[in-house]
Design an enzyme around this catalytic site. Structure first.
Site, PDB file in Angstrom:
ATOM      1  N   CYS A  11      45.476  16.282 -47.203  1.00  0.00           N
ATOM      2  CA  CYS A  11      45.233  15.469 -48.166  1.00  0.00           C
ATOM      3  C   CYS A  11      45.412  14.131 -47.794  1.00  0.00           C
ATOM      4  N   CYS A  49      41.895  14.149 -49.813  1.00  0.00           N
ATOM      5  CA  CYS A  49      41.978  13.535 -51.090  1.00  0.00           C
ATOM      6  C   CYS A  49      42.175  12.129 -51.194  1.00  0.00           C
ATOM      7  N   LYS A  53      39.279   9.877 -49.327  1.00  0.00           N
ATOM      8  CA  LYS A  53      37.907  10.170 -49.974  1.00  0.00           C
ATOM      9  C   LYS A  53      37.992   9.655 -51.156  1.00  0.00           C
ATOM     10  N   TYR A  93      32.148  20.798 -51.901  1.00  0.00           N
ATOM     11  CA  TYR A  93      32.960  19.528 -52.237  1.00  0.00           C
ATOM     12  C   TYR A  93      32.775  18.357 -51.165  1.00  0.00           C
ATOM     13  N   LEU A 150      28.996  16.840 -50.678  1.00  0.00           N
ATOM     14  CA  LEU A 150      28.596  16.052 -51.521  1.00  0.00           C
ATOM     15  C   LEU A 150      29.308  14.836 -51.890  1.00  0.00           C
ATOM     16  N   GLU A 151      31.011  14.980 -51.887  1.00  0.00           N
ATOM     17  CA  GLU A 151      31.787  13.797 -51.867  1.00  0.00           C
ATOM     18  C   GLU A 151      31.444  12.828 -51.047  1.00  0.00           C
ATOM     19  N   GLY A 186      32.250  23.790 -44.209  1.00  0.00           N
ATOM     20  CA  GLY A 186      33.209  24.700 -44.527  1.00  0.00           C
ATOM     21  C   GLY A 186      34.711  24.406 -43.676  1.00  0.00           C
ATOM     22  N   ASP A 204      46.184  26.230 -48.237  1.00  0.00           N
ATOM     23  CA  ASP A 204      44.681  26.605 -47.833  1.00  0.00           C
ATOM     24  C   ASP A 204      44.702  27.912 -47.039  1.00  0.00           C
ATOM     25  N   HIS A 243      38.326   7.304 -79.839  1.00  0.00           N
ATOM     26  CA  HIS A 243      37.054   6.522 -79.910  1.00  0.00           C
ATOM     27  C   HIS A 243      37.282   5.165 -79.381  1.00  0.00           C
ATOM     28  N   GLU A 295      36.383  12.530 -75.996  1.00  0.00           N
ATOM     29  CA  GLU A 295      36.137  12.693 -77.501  1.00  0.00           C
ATOM     30  C   GLU A 295      35.171  13.935 -77.664  1.00  0.00           C
TER      31      GLU A 295
HETATM   32  P1  FAD Z   1      47.367  20.856 -44.959  1.00  0.00           P
HETATM   33  O1  FAD Z   1      47.314  19.773 -45.908  1.00  0.00           O
HETATM   34  O2  FAD Z   1      46.098  20.998 -44.197  1.00  0.00           O
HETATM   35  O3  FAD Z   1      48.574  20.727 -43.813  1.00  0.00           O
HETATM   36  C1  FAD Z   1      48.794  21.513 -43.019  1.00  0.00           C
HETATM   37  C2  FAD Z   1      49.561  20.804 -41.713  1.00  0.00           C
HETATM   38  O4  FAD Z   1      49.991  21.863 -40.741  1.00  0.00           O
HETATM   39  C3  FAD Z   1      48.663  19.871 -40.887  1.00  0.00           C
HETATM   40  O5  FAD Z   1      49.407  18.506 -40.881  1.00  0.00           O
HETATM   41  C4  FAD Z   1      48.173  20.434 -39.569  1.00  0.00           C
HETATM   42  O6  FAD Z   1      47.969  19.566 -38.616  1.00  0.00           O
HETATM   43  C5  FAD Z   1      49.593  21.218 -39.416  1.00  0.00           C
HETATM   44  N1  FAD Z   1      49.446  22.234 -38.363  1.00  0.00           N
HETATM   45  C6  FAD Z   1      48.681  23.283 -38.373  1.00  0.00           C
HETATM   46  N2  FAD Z   1      48.968  24.408 -37.355  1.00  0.00           N
HETATM   47  C7  FAD Z   1      50.497  23.931 -36.816  1.00  0.00           C
HETATM   48  C8  FAD Z   1      51.217  24.273 -35.858  1.00  0.00           C
HETATM   49  N3  FAD Z   1      50.743  25.313 -35.282  1.00  0.00           N
HETATM   50  N4  FAD Z   1      52.503  23.667 -35.776  1.00  0.00           N
HETATM   51  C9  FAD Z   1      52.558  22.417 -36.641  1.00  0.00           C
HETATM   52  N5  FAD Z   1      51.803  21.837 -37.373  1.00  0.00           N
HETATM   53  C10 FAD Z   1      50.564  22.588 -37.728  1.00  0.00           C
HETATM   54  N6  FAD Z   1      42.172  18.817 -52.769  1.00  0.00           N
HETATM   55  C11 FAD Z   1      42.478  18.038 -53.891  1.00  0.00           C
HETATM   56  O7  FAD Z   1      43.200  18.653 -54.691  1.00  0.00           O
HETATM   57  N7  FAD Z   1      41.914  17.158 -54.419  1.00  0.00           N
HETATM   58  C12 FAD Z   1      40.922  16.504 -53.716  1.00  0.00           C
HETATM   59  O8  FAD Z   1      40.323  15.473 -54.000  1.00  0.00           O
HETATM   60  C13 FAD Z   1      40.657  16.949 -52.311  1.00  0.00           C
HETATM   61  N8  FAD Z   1      39.901  16.278 -51.601  1.00  0.00           N
HETATM   62  C14 FAD Z   1      39.690  16.662 -50.264  1.00  0.00           C
HETATM   63  C15 FAD Z   1      38.616  15.990 -49.293  1.00  0.00           C
HETATM   64  C16 FAD Z   1      38.438  16.350 -48.219  1.00  0.00           C
HETATM   65  C17 FAD Z   1      37.604  15.646 -47.116  1.00  0.00           C
HETATM   66  C18 FAD Z   1      39.206  17.762 -47.571  1.00  0.00           C
HETATM   67  C19 FAD Z   1      38.905  18.172 -46.453  1.00  0.00           C
HETATM   68  C20 FAD Z   1      39.997  18.335 -48.487  1.00  0.00           C
HETATM   69  C21 FAD Z   1      40.393  17.890 -49.760  1.00  0.00           C
HETATM   70  N9  FAD Z   1      41.223  18.789 -50.679  1.00  0.00           N
HETATM   71  C22 FAD Z   1      41.580  18.118 -51.873  1.00  0.00           C
HETATM   72  C23 FAD Z   1      41.993  19.892 -50.292  1.00  0.00           C
HETATM   73  C24 FAD Z   1      43.537  19.540 -49.732  1.00  0.00           C
HETATM   74  O9  FAD Z   1      43.383  18.413 -48.898  1.00  0.00           O
HETATM   75  C25 FAD Z   1      44.018  20.704 -49.181  1.00  0.00           C
HETATM   76  O10 FAD Z   1      44.012  21.905 -50.332  1.00  0.00           O
HETATM   77  C26 FAD Z   1      45.515  20.540 -48.761  1.00  0.00           C
HETATM   78  O11 FAD Z   1      45.689  19.492 -48.149  1.00  0.00           O
HETATM   79  C27 FAD Z   1      46.118  21.840 -48.403  1.00  0.00           C
HETATM   80  O12 FAD Z   1      47.534  21.756 -48.325  1.00  0.00           O
HETATM   81  P2  FAD Z   1      48.155  22.582 -47.067  1.00  0.00           P
HETATM   82  O13 FAD Z   1      49.628  22.182 -47.033  1.00  0.00           O
HETATM   83  O14 FAD Z   1      47.575  24.090 -47.158  1.00  0.00           O
HETATM   84  O15 FAD Z   1      47.807  22.245 -45.543  1.00  0.00           O
HETATM   85  P1  NAP Z   2      33.367  25.115 -48.677  1.00  0.00           P
HETATM   86  O1  NAP Z   2      33.541  25.092 -50.097  1.00  0.00           O
HETATM   87  O2  NAP Z   2      33.612  26.375 -47.814  1.00  0.00           O
HETATM   88  O3  NAP Z   2      31.391  25.088 -48.551  1.00  0.00           O
HETATM   89  C1  NAP Z   2      30.950  25.126 -47.252  1.00  0.00           C
HETATM   90  C2  NAP Z   2      29.360  24.632 -47.504  1.00  0.00           C
HETATM   91  O4  NAP Z   2      28.880  24.485 -46.314  1.00  0.00           O
HETATM   92  C3  NAP Z   2      28.528  25.504 -48.466  1.00  0.00           C
HETATM   93  O5  NAP Z   2      27.721  24.703 -49.126  1.00  0.00           O
HETATM   94  C4  NAP Z   2      28.032  26.193 -47.438  1.00  0.00           C
HETATM   95  O6  NAP Z   2      26.619  26.768 -47.878  1.00  0.00           O
HETATM   96  C5  NAP Z   2      27.712  25.314 -46.261  1.00  0.00           C
HETATM   97  N1  NAP Z   2      27.434  25.928 -44.971  1.00  0.00           N
HETATM   98  C6  NAP Z   2      28.205  26.879 -44.421  1.00  0.00           C
HETATM   99  N2  NAP Z   2      27.612  27.216 -43.196  1.00  0.00           N
HETATM  100  C7  NAP Z   2      26.536  26.447 -43.127  1.00  0.00           C
HETATM  101  C8  NAP Z   2      25.671  26.234 -42.104  1.00  0.00           C
HETATM  102  N3  NAP Z   2      25.699  27.120 -41.098  1.00  0.00           N
HETATM  103  N4  NAP Z   2      24.608  25.676 -42.194  1.00  0.00           N
HETATM  104  C9  NAP Z   2      24.534  24.750 -43.451  1.00  0.00           C
HETATM  105  N5  NAP Z   2      25.413  24.918 -44.284  1.00  0.00           N
HETATM  106  C10 NAP Z   2      26.398  25.569 -44.227  1.00  0.00           C
HETATM  107  O7  NAP Z   2      33.642  24.066 -47.789  1.00  0.00           O
HETATM  108  P2  NAP Z   2      34.227  22.400 -48.078  1.00  0.00           P
HETATM  109  O8  NAP Z   2      33.288  21.747 -48.946  1.00  0.00           O
HETATM  110  O9  NAP Z   2      34.611  22.086 -46.609  1.00  0.00           O
HETATM  111  O10 NAP Z   2      35.488  22.467 -48.903  1.00  0.00           O
HETATM  112  C11 NAP Z   2      36.677  23.408 -48.560  1.00  0.00           C
HETATM  113  C12 NAP Z   2      37.607  23.338 -49.617  1.00  0.00           C
HETATM  114  O11 NAP Z   2      38.349  22.106 -49.546  1.00  0.00           O
HETATM  115  C13 NAP Z   2      37.163  23.571 -50.811  1.00  0.00           C
HETATM  116  O12 NAP Z   2      37.327  25.060 -51.299  1.00  0.00           O
HETATM  117  C14 NAP Z   2      38.063  22.644 -51.832  1.00  0.00           C
HETATM  118  O13 NAP Z   2      38.762  23.475 -52.573  1.00  0.00           O
HETATM  119  C15 NAP Z   2      38.740  21.894 -51.013  1.00  0.00           C
HETATM  120  N6  NAP Z   2      38.382  20.495 -51.333  1.00  0.00           N
HETATM  121  C16 NAP Z   2      38.611  19.835 -52.621  1.00  0.00           C
HETATM  122  C17 NAP Z   2      38.162  18.809 -53.036  1.00  0.00           C
HETATM  123  C18 NAP Z   2      38.244  18.199 -54.388  1.00  0.00           C
HETATM  124  O14 NAP Z   2      39.264  18.667 -55.117  1.00  0.00           O
HETATM  125  N7  NAP Z   2      37.995  17.183 -54.896  1.00  0.00           N
HETATM  126  C19 NAP Z   2      37.292  17.865 -52.045  1.00  0.00           C
HETATM  127  C20 NAP Z   2      36.928  18.346 -50.752  1.00  0.00           C
HETATM  128  C21 NAP Z   2      37.497  19.605 -50.603  1.00  0.00           C
HETATM  129  P3  NAP Z   2      26.342  28.174 -48.736  1.00  0.00           P
HETATM  130  O15 NAP Z   2      26.579  28.024 -50.041  1.00  0.00           O
HETATM  131  O16 NAP Z   2      24.951  28.472 -48.417  1.00  0.00           O
HETATM  132  O17 NAP Z   2      27.194  29.138 -47.839  1.00  0.00           O
END
Ligand code: FAD
Ligand code: NAP
Length: 586
Positions: free
Chosen positions: A150, A155, A158, A291, A294-295, A381, A423, A561, A566
């Site tokens: 994040c 987050c 982004k 997510y 598109l973001e 993904g 996650d 308003h 609203e």
């Molecule tokens: P993480 O935050 O991923 O933390 C896991 C940590 O563990 C990492 O630092 C990793 O390096 C470490 N780790 C892994 N394996 C090991 C190991 N074996 N030993 C030591 N350390 C290790 N969520 C929102 O709510 N709002 C958003 O706007 C949003 N935007 C996002 C945008 C993007 C581009 C992405 C990719 C995600 C976004 N998310 C958003 C999702 C959000 O970032 C995750 O849901 C959140 O960070 C999950 O927290 P976590 O604690 O599960 O894992």
């Molecule tokens: P995701 O939700 O798992 O979506 C993966 C996307 O990639 C889908 O559109 C999928 O299409 C496509 N895809 C998968 N395999 C493909 C291939 N081989 N070729 C072309 N397209 C392919 O993954 P994500 O966008 O990485 O998000 C991961 C998670 O992060 C989300 O679930 C969300 O909770 C979190 N996140 C949250 C925010 C936020 O809160 N604003 C922002 C970013 C991320 P299909 O639909 O056809 O499978």
């Protein structure tokens, strides 16, 4: 009624401590009572003769007030079902650890949103806690500091880059409001990237300080289980250190998935690289349509870049498709191109950025297309980081299809003293506030006698597309599937935010939709909003839905308003009526 129970040494009065030595028997409750003459049954409750309510004590200690309530060597196993689920191997391990002293009460693996929240909470409850965090560099060599996805590659960067794009639109609007400035307005990627990364650096530092202040031991090393209570931590110099703990929390998060086509790791980037990219990405192809895709595609286009999004099937799978398509149409109107094809990648020319040839094949026909881009961003993904942390050695069950960890409603894995949050969980939201909430509540259940569980229902979320989409509860498709078309009423309206009127943009593009359950007093079961500040708007309605808000209550709420939110207090056109939903003004 027959049930399993424990007999032997009873829990001490220190409520935060598990009993030090307990033998486990499987017998009936009445049998147990006959052996424990300091207890008596009062109705269905177990009461100490001296008046102490033993069930309350159990609840405080374990989050479970019923018997049997089984402990083995300081580890709370659970009730009858949990105890029966403990496999031979893990039971033996639990039993053989008799009297063992661990280095820590709790080791948290992963210092991201969930791990930091859980470790700090556990430490503030007086436990000896270690958190390990280690970032494996991307194939491009990108790495970052403490705080997880994040803060570093999710987050935070982004939203700041989305804000950068919104400012570009605001500048165009500003002229219409009378602001005069030079015609040429340019965006400088390096300035934005540096400013965003400086801010992230301050957050990384803040997290370290917070851990130190809370007495959480932080180790920047990669953790791997060696057995159920022991891990190996390898730091970036390859030095190995070994630690043991009574309990573990897995919070290792996810990393971007690659396509598995030639050239993907060599030439493409993912969101892990994008936010600190040392050069402006230029003409960009974004592969994926959820997510992240598109973001990122949205803000890159907002910075003035030529952006194409390659969609395999639909936009924002799992979301209300009406809303997802409206968000996509808005992006298309603002210059983002959409292709519905498939991809391998080849490099044409190295550079920063280089020139990449992408050959894509249609998913529906045999058509093959080619395109040239400076940057290809893969956003298809994310994979759970669970395959290289020795979960097999610890006996933790993982879904082999997706690497996710199934847990019960207390985030307990198949091994009773190992928990998982965030996650990596099977079938849960992948959102920062969800990971934080789960981590904090877990610590309180483990060490403060709380029984409050994380509520994964009606989680509000926002997709920060150029026109933001906020939602809470069910999509229209899901609501209809669950309750039947006749039992669902959808109220909706287009709207035109006041701030869009003077610049004359996006008239009747914003959209509000409420999905109500006719069988339950028109309770709101789906909230959908496409418009500015969607996160701010959706948060409050998320709270209302948690309180069970009905359509009548929203109708009785007085709006503020002039705002966008609203609109939800005045929705009166049902989708089924086919009535006109365009808005002429306020
Ligand atoms: P993480 O935050 O991923 O933390 C896991 C940590 O563990 C990492 O630092 C990793 O390096 C470490 N780790 C892994 N394996 C090991 C190991 N074996 N030993 C030591 N350390 C290790 N969520 C929102 O709510 N709002 C958003 O706007 C949003 N935007 C996002 C945008 C993007 C581009 C992405 C990719 C995600 C976004 N998310 C958003 C999702 C959000 O970032 C995750 O849901 C959140 O960070 C999950 O927290 P976590 O604690 O599960 O894992
Ligand atoms: P995701 O939700 O798992 O979506 C993966 C996307 O990639 C889908 O559109 C999928 O299409 C496509 N895809 C998968 N395999 C493909 C291939 N081989 N070729 C072309 N397209 C392919 O993954 P994500 O966008 O990485 O998000 C991961 C998670 O992060 C989300 O679930 C969300 O909770 C979190 N996140 C949250 C925010 C936020 O809160 N604003 C922002 C970013 C991320 P299909 O639909 O056809 O499978």
């Amino acid at each position: 009624m027959r049930s399993s129970s424990f007999a032997g040494e009873l829990p001490s009065h220190s409520l935060n401590e598990a009993p030090s030595r307990i033998s486990v028997t499987f017998d009936s409750c009445s049998h147990m009572l006959s052996h424990l003459d300091e207890f008596k049954l009062k109705g269905s409750r177990l009461i100490r003769k001296d008046g102490t309510n033993f069930q309350e004590m159990l609840l405080e200690m374990t989050g479970q007030k019923t018997v049997p309530n089984v402990f083995i060597n300081k580890t709370h196993v659970g009730g009858c079902d949990k105890t029966l689920q403990v496999s031979d191997g893990s039971l033996q391990q639990l039993l053989s650890g008799d009297g063992e002293a661990y280095d820590y009460d709790l080791i948290v693996i992963g210092g991201g949103s969930g791990g930091l929240a859980c470790s700090k909470e556990a430490a503030s409850l007086g436990k000896k806690v270690m958190v390990l965090d280690y970032v494996v560099p991307t194939p491009k060599g990108t790495t970052w500091g403490l705080g997880g996805t994040c803060v570093n590659v999710g987050c935070i960067p982004k939203k700041l880059m989305h804000q950068t794009a919104l400012l570009g639109t605001a500048m165009q609007d500003a002229r219409k409001f009378g602001w005069e400035f030079e015609e040429t307005v340019k965006h400088n990627w390096d300035t934005m990237k540096t400013a965003v990364n400086n801010y992230i650096g301050s957050l990384n530092w803040g997290y370290r300080v917070a851990l130190r202040d809370k007495n959480v031991t932080y180790v920047n090393a990669y953790a791997e289980f060696l057995d159920q209570h022991k891990i190996k931590a390898t730091n970036k110099r390859g030095k190995e250190t070994f630690y043991t703990a009574a309990k573990f929390v897995l919070a290792t998060g996810e990393r971007p998935r690659y396509l598995g086509v030639p050239g993907d790791k060599e030439y493409c980037i993912t969101s892990d690289d994008l936010f600190s990219l040392p050069y402006c990405p230029g003409k960009t192809l974004v592969i994926g349509a959820s997510y992240v895709a598109l973001e990122c595609g949205g803000f890159l286009a907002g910075l003035g870049l030529d952006v194409t999004v390659m969609v395999r099937s639909i936009l924002l799978r799992g979301f209300d498709q009406d809303m997802a398509n409206r968000a996509g149409e808005h992006m298309e109107e603002h210059g983002v191109k959409f292709l519905r094809k498939y991809v391998p990648v080849e490099e044409l020319e190295a550079g920063t950025p280089g020139r990449l040839k992408v050959t894509a094949k249609s998913t529906e026909t045999d058509e093959v297309i080619e395109g040239e881009y400076n940057t290809v961003l893969i956003a298809v993904g994310r994979d759970a980081c669970t395959d290289k942390i020795g979960l097999d050695k610890a006996g933790v069950k993982v879904n082999p299809k997706n690497g996710k960890i199934p847990v019960n409603d207390e985030e307990q894995t198949s091994v009773p003293h190992i928990y998982a949050i965030g996650d990596i969980l099977e079938g849960k939201w992948e959102l920062t506030p969800v990971a934080i909430q789960a981590g904090r509540l877990l610590a309180r259940r483990l060490y403060a006698g709380s029984s409050v569980k994380c509520d994964y229902i009606n989680v509000p979320t926002t997709v920060f597309t150029p026109l933001e989409y906020g939602s809470c509860g069910l999509s229209e498709e899901k609501a209809t599937e669950l309750y039947g078309n006749d039992n669902v009423e959808v109220f909706h309206s287009l709207f035109w935010p006041l701030e869009f009127t003077v610049p004359g943009r996006d008239n009747n593009r914003c959209y509000a939709k409420l999905i109500c359950n006719k069988l339950d007093n028109d309770r709101v079961i789906g909230f959908h909003y496409l418009g500015p500040n969607a996160g701010e708007v959706t948060q409050g309605f998320g709270a209302a839905m948690k309180c069970g808000v009905t359509k009548e209550q929203l109708d009785g709420t007085i709006g503020i308003h002039p705002t966008c939110a609203e609109v939800f207090t005045t929705l009166d056109v049902t989708k089924s009526s086919g009535g006109d939903i365009t808005q002429a003004g306020c």
